[in-house]
Design a protein around this motif. Sequence first.
Motif, mmCIF file in Angstrom:
data_model
loop_
_atom_site.group_PDB
_atom_site.id
_atom_site.type_symbol
_atom_site.label_atom_id
_atom_site.label_comp_id
_atom_site.label_asym_id
_atom_site.label_seq_id
_atom_site.Cartn_x
_atom_site.Cartn_y
_atom_site.Cartn_z
ATOM 1 N N CYS A 107 -6.205 1.298 5.458
ATOM 2 C CA CYS A 107 -6.542 2.695 5.161
ATOM 3 C C CYS A 107 -7.623 2.846 4.092
ATOM 4 O O CYS A 107 -8.110 3.939 3.861
ATOM 5 N N GLU A 120 -0.022 4.248 0.564
ATOM 6 C CA GLU A 120 -0.385 5.137 1.673
ATOM 7 C C GLU A 120 0.250 4.676 2.982
ATOM 8 O O GLU A 120 0.841 5.453 3.713
ATOM 9 N N CYS A 121 0.118 3.366 3.252
ATOM 10 C CA CYS A 121 0.638 2.823 4.517
ATOM 11 C C CYS A 121 2.139 2.532 4.420
ATOM 12 O O CYS A 121 2.776 2.272 5.427
ATOM 13 N N CYS A 130 0.847 -1.197 0.000
ATOM 14 C CA CYS A 130 0.000 0.000 0.000
ATOM 15 C C CYS A 130 0.885 1.251 0.000
ATOM 16 O O CYS A 130 1.720 1.413 0.879
ATOM 17 N N CYS A 151 -7.119 -1.601 0.588
ATOM 18 C CA CYS A 151 -6.237 -1.812 1.741
ATOM 19 C C CYS A 151 -7.115 -1.983 2.980
ATOM 20 O O CYS A 151 -8.006 -1.176 3.231
ATOM 21 N N GLU A 203 -7.312 2.476 0.874
ATOM 22 C CA GLU A 203 -6.788 2.837 -0.447
ATOM 23 C C GLU A 203 -7.188 1.774 -1.475
ATOM 24 O O GLU A 203 -7.107 0.578 -1.203
HETATM 25 ZN ZN LIG Z 1 -3.102 1.376 3.304
#
Ligand SMILES: [Zn+2]
Length: 334
Positions: free
Chosen positions: A42, A7-8, A5, A39, A44
């Motif tokens: 989060c 974002e993470c 991911c 995800c 995503e």
């Molecule tokens: Zn994520």
Amino acid sequence: MKKYCEECKREVETNIITQKESYIVCGEEIEVDAQVLVCADCGEEFFCEELDNNTLLAAYNKYRKKHKLLFPEEIKRIREQYGLSQRAFAKLLNWGDKTICRYENGSIQDKAHNSLLLFLREPKNMRVFLNENEILLDERQQKKLYNAVGELENKTKINDESNLIDLYFSNTPCAENGFKVFDYEKTCAMVLFFAHKNTDLLKTKLMKLLNYSDMIYYKENGISMSGLRYAHHKYGPVPENFDILLGKMAADHIAHIEVLYDNGYEKHQVVPDSNIPVGMITDDELNVLKKIYEKFKDFGSVEISNYSHKEKGYCETKQGEIVSYIYAKEIELN
Ligand SMILES: [Zn+2]
């Protein structure tokens, strides 16, 4: 399935969620329930080709249904009933070389083309059209097509009783039949597949096997295999008017029911009377049938009945109601 991911900034667990999405099909906005890989932490969204393709297919099917357009495999069936190649059919219709090929592979046909195809589905209409346009085909093709039309016309005369099928089974594609016109020959092939695999197949189990085959095939392809509608019944989903269907299958020497007595109980066993017609089941369909057979081969009628009771489509409907194919996406066989 694990994914990285952005974002993470790490490998994460993923979930599949359902959300409304809009697609533009032939300039028109079509809203569908899309399955999306996200995800688990989060939310995503990840790109997933398989899910995207399913969504696109669903959008196309919804567009077709809304505009009452033939489905690709219906177009293919119209062509094949006359024994025409894609190229010869296009030639007869005076369309571009690749037009039929594109339609059969999922491109959406324009309305005028659709109307002509619908008209030509009837052999008597094809005869009229061929009379006017035979010049477009070479002599050998003309002769072949006239023969095919003649044979179909004879068959229609003999098979007038098969209007029974039109009367009792759905012929407009919609969510209740998995966007497919009821296909008697396909249904016979499915019954024969299970009856040959399983020598002591009971009727109640067969009904569940057909239901799971249709639902899973729909989940993977956006269209059902048989076009059957399934009603909520005490013992799980059952094909609508199944006894009429079995009666016709017995009369046609496809398969029949033998009533056996076991410790005072009546057992309705399915006995095949013919082989599966060659070419009737596609590879994709066969894969689904095999998967369903393997999954349930050790299940008795009661076990498979109980198993089907936990499906969402079953839980959300009442006795006698049709269980829509929209619930197919909830079915997990593992
Ligand atoms: Zn994520």
